[in-house]
Design an enzyme around this catalytic site. Structure first.
Site, PDB file in Angstrom:
ATOM      1  N   LYS B  96       0.706  -1.052   0.019  1.00 52.88           N
ATOM      2  CA  LYS B  96      -0.044  -0.094   0.040  1.00 52.88           C
ATOM      3  C   LYS B  96       0.894   1.267  -0.117  1.00 52.88           C
ATOM      4  CE  LYS B  96      -3.191   2.627   2.855  1.00 52.88           C
ATOM      5  NZ  LYS B  96      -3.976   2.916   4.095  1.00 52.88           N
ATOM      6  N   GLY B 157      -8.285   9.634   8.463  1.00 52.98           N
ATOM      7  CA  GLY B 157      -8.798   9.919   9.865  1.00 52.98           C
ATOM      8  C   GLY B 157      -9.984  10.748  10.186  1.00 52.98           C
ATOM      9  N   ALA B 184      -9.445   5.424   3.008  1.00 49.24           N
ATOM     10  CA  ALA B 184      -9.498   6.465   4.162  1.00 49.24           C
ATOM     11  C   ALA B 184     -10.730   7.328   4.055  1.00 49.24           C
ATOM     12  CB  ALA B 184      -8.114   7.607   3.708  1.00 49.24           C
ATOM     13  N   GLY B 185     -10.803   7.910   5.337  1.00 51.07           N
ATOM     14  CA  GLY B 185     -11.908   9.102   5.190  1.00 51.07           C
ATOM     15  C   GLY B 185     -13.251   8.532   5.608  1.00 51.07           C
ATOM     16  N   ASN B 206     -10.007   1.690   8.908  1.00 50.40           N
ATOM     17  CA  ASN B 206      -9.142   1.428  10.154  1.00 50.40           C
ATOM     18  C   ASN B 206      -9.946   2.338  11.234  1.00 50.40           C
ATOM     19  OD1 ASN B 206      -5.782   1.175  11.049  1.00 50.40           O
ATOM     20  ND2 ASN B 206      -7.517   0.996  12.200  1.00 50.40           N
TER      21      ASN B 206
END
Lengths: 66, 260
Positions: B96, B157, B184-185, B206
């Protein structure tokens, strides 16, 4: 003796020893990988890698990540 | 089942291993999510950060496909070196690829990302680039050899969801043969479902799980949302229209046009 940096911390090391000896002293247990002066060094090449004064050695381990 | 690079897997949710309240909750949450791909990283050994041998043992227990990242790298050189170290440690050619260009919103540096991608592809890596939703960048990454792209939904995040659905839809429309994963996001299960309903192949997240009050339950919620969104996409979502149309038949309705 030569002065090198392990993970940004200054340390001294025998001028006649190479990366293989350095790793044996500092890598500890578990999986790890190594870069010297921001260049990856394969495990099979440790024995051929001589350390020089001022070298920056990174030893990294698996960590949580996103 | 679907194909991700050279692997055939069931779940379309990819999940991170960071930020959980404890290693056991991480393990339980990942298992509850049914994700088969988990992201990991490399760091200098620090007993205060966890990781190392204990983390390695937990990863072995998961039996998941590992996707190492180059998080925190700010140049192509750093990212390439980190990828090479990750390949040796994790014994995978998947990476990644993250190259951060802006410290404030952790926006990828498109130029360094492309440079690192070219080098890593030439060295046999399967590059999963974490990128913005810029169409031209994505096309260049595909030209460089990427079969998978991971555009952001929003900055890492933030939990804001898909802040530019138009751009993400455009990518899906224009890059039909590329595996697209929103990375992400994502903050809520509905965000993940939205991405899947657009036809995205997967979602990587995550923080939304790890920082939930109950990460294990949230992991289940995301697993279900990804499945629901994908099924909705495959089933074909109805077109929107302006005029209302009754769903219950009007023919035979009692009292219809009754005159007294």
């Amino acid at each position: 003796m030569i002065n090198v940096f392990l993970n940004a911390q200054a340390t001294s090391f025998s001028a006649t020893a190479g990366l293989q000896d350095f790793i044996e002293q500092h890598a500890g247990n578990g999986p790890f990988a190594v870069a010297v002066n921001e260049t990856f060094v394969q495990k099979s090449q440790y024995g051929d890698c001589q350390l020089n004064d001022g070298d920056r050695i990174e030893i990294v381990k698996p960590m949580q990540g996103g | 089942m679907w194909k991700l690079a050279d692997k055939t897997i069931e779940s379309r949710l990819l999940i991170g291993t960071a930020l959980y309240p404890s290693p056991q909750i991480m393990l339980d949450a990942i298992q509850a999510s049914k994700a088969e791909v988990v992201t990991v990283s490399l760091r200098r050994q620090d007993p205060n950060l966890g990781g190392g041998k204990e983390f390695w043992a937990m990863l072995s227990e998961l039996k998941a496909n590992l996707l190492p990242n180059t998080a925190g790298c700010h140049s192509a050189k750093e990212a390439i070196t980190t990828a090479l170290m990750a390949r040796e440690i994790f014994n995978t050619h998947w990476i990644k690829l993250e190259v951060i260009g802006d410290e404030y919103n952790l926006q990828p540096d498109p130029f360094a990302l492309l440079e690192a991608t070219k080098e890593l592809v030439s060295q046999g890596f399967e590059v999963f680039p974490y990128c913005t939703d810029d169409l031209v960048l994505c096309e260049k990454l595909v030209e460089a050899g990427c079969r998978i792209l991971m555009p952001w939904g929003a900055p890492i995040g933030t939990g804001k969801g898909l802040i530019n659905p138009y751009a993400l839809r455009t990518l899906r429309e224009r890059l039909k043969n590329v595996t697209l994963i929103v990375d992400a996001g994502i903050g809520a299960p509905s965000h993940a479902a939205q991405a899947m309903e657009m036809g995205y192949d997967g979602v990587l997240l995550n923080t939304a799980v790890a920082n939930a009050n109950q990460p294990i339950i949230m992991a289940q919620a995301f697993g279900n949302a990804v499945t629901a969104g994908r099924l909705g996409f495959e089933a074909g979502i109805m077109q929107k229209r302006d005029l209302a149309k009754p769903s219950t038949p009007t023919i035979g309705q009692p009292f219809w046009h009754q005159s007294f």
